[in-house]
Design a protein around this motif. Structure first.
Motif: not given
Length: 347
Positions: A49-59, A125-137
């Motif tokens: 979860l910590a890794f997911y959070a870092v990837i999510f918020y970095l993006n 790890l790709i899942i939080p990346l997709i979430f961050s892209i979707t949310l920012r768009i």
């Protein structure tokens, strides 16, 4: 607009905190009533979860705005590929560390090959990346739509102000024509007209410079203007006005009806023929119906009594102020010109 943005940011921050709090507390809650193993919760839940959070918020805060939205797509995905590879390597190091501790007191167990875990970890790890892209768009789209709406509102306000400023000189021009025609014929009437005009101009300048005005005041303004215009007419012109006595006041956009009155006097008066001008207003709840009827004496091209912008002005203002809440009809024959305006003041 600023308060809306501030409140929206607070709500977004609260939502983020709430979601992560639920995600981090969920493994503990699910293990309630069973044998609680903190080490396994840390290894299998909190570290991923910590890794997911870092990837999510970095993006979310940096990479998407800094690279993806600036069309540096290849560089963006290279950075994320390196991030994911780093976290997979780090996860294996931590997994080996926890595995050594577990196997000190337990028999050795064969695990699936590392390739299997690499696939699983990469996908997770790709899942939080997709979430961050979707949310920012989505957030960017919402912000863009809000800015478009604000820009449109500003443009509408500017256009309405322009129409109002256009109307006032037009009104003043027609009134001066009336005074000019009276100076030689009846100086006393000309003086009365100047005094009446000063009262009307005071209303135009100081009381109508708002979004909505009292209908009672607007009716009083219309009555005074009709009296002013009637001073110019001869006995051959009969002017009648039927305005209601309001039991409950309404709010209406200022100077909506004045162009119809001007138009009636402009085309309904003849120096040699008998003519009639009639004004009528009715109130039905939140609806206002205003009608003008006048004899139709068409002007020739040499007649400059008015610039002809009145009806165009009112049509445009109605579209801006009362979209889908108005009805404006004009009927014209060789003898009679009729204009009917209905507006719904209900919000």
């Amino acid at each position: 607009m600023n308060d809306f943005i501030k409140n929206n940011r607070l709500f977004t921050a609260f939502t983020h905190v709430l979601v992560w709090a639920v995600l981090f507390s969920l493994p503990y809650l699910l293990s309630s009533g069973q044998s609680f193993d903190l080490q396994k919760i840390i290894e299998h839940s909190w570290i991923p979860l910590a890794f997911y959070a870092v990837i999510f918020y970095l993006n979310y805060f940096f990479l998407i705005d800094g690279f993806l939205f600036k069309r540096k797509v290849i560089l963006y995905f290279i950075i994320n590929a390196l991030l994911i590879a780093f976290f997979i390597w780090l996860k294996f190091q931590l997994r080996d560390f926890f595995m050594e501790e577990d196997q000190n007191d337990a028999p050795k167990i064969d695990f699936p090959p590392k390739r299997f875990f690499i696939y699983i970890d990469t996908l997770s790890l790709i899942i939080p990346l997709i979430f961050s892209i979707t949310l920012r768009i989505y957030e960017r789209w919402v912000k863009t739509e809000a800015e478009k709406k604000e820009s449109k509102n500003t443009q509408l306000e500017s256009e309405l102000q322009h129409l109002k400023y256009q109307l006032q000189p037009h009104f003043f021009f027609n009134s001066l024509n009336n005074i000019y025609s009276l100076v030689d014929i009846s100086p006393e009437k000309a003086k009365e007209t100047i005094h009446s005009l000063s009262i009307l101009m005071r209303y135009l300048l100081y009381e109508s410079n708002v979004e909505k005005v009292s209908l009672k005041k607007e009716i009083e303004f219309m009555k005074q203007y009709i009296e002013l215009m009637d001073l110019r007419t001869s006995e051959k012109t009969i002017v009648k006005a039927d305005f209601p006595v309001l039991t409950e006041d309404l709010q209406v956009a200022p100077l909506l009806f004045i162009s119809l009155i001007e138009n009636a006097f402009k085309h309904g008066v003849s120096a040699v023929k008998y003519s009639n001008i009639y004004f009528s207003m009715q109130i039905d709840g939140q609806k206002i119906r205003f009608e003008t009827k006048n004899s139709n004496f068409k002007k020739n091209d040499l007649d400059k009594s008015g610039s002809g912008i009145g009806l165009k002005n009112i049509k445009k203002r109605l579209e801006l102020l009362y979209p889908e809440k108005h009805l404006f009809k004009i009927q014209e024959s060789d003898e009679l010109f009729t204009a009917q305006l209905e507006i719904n003041t209900q919000k």
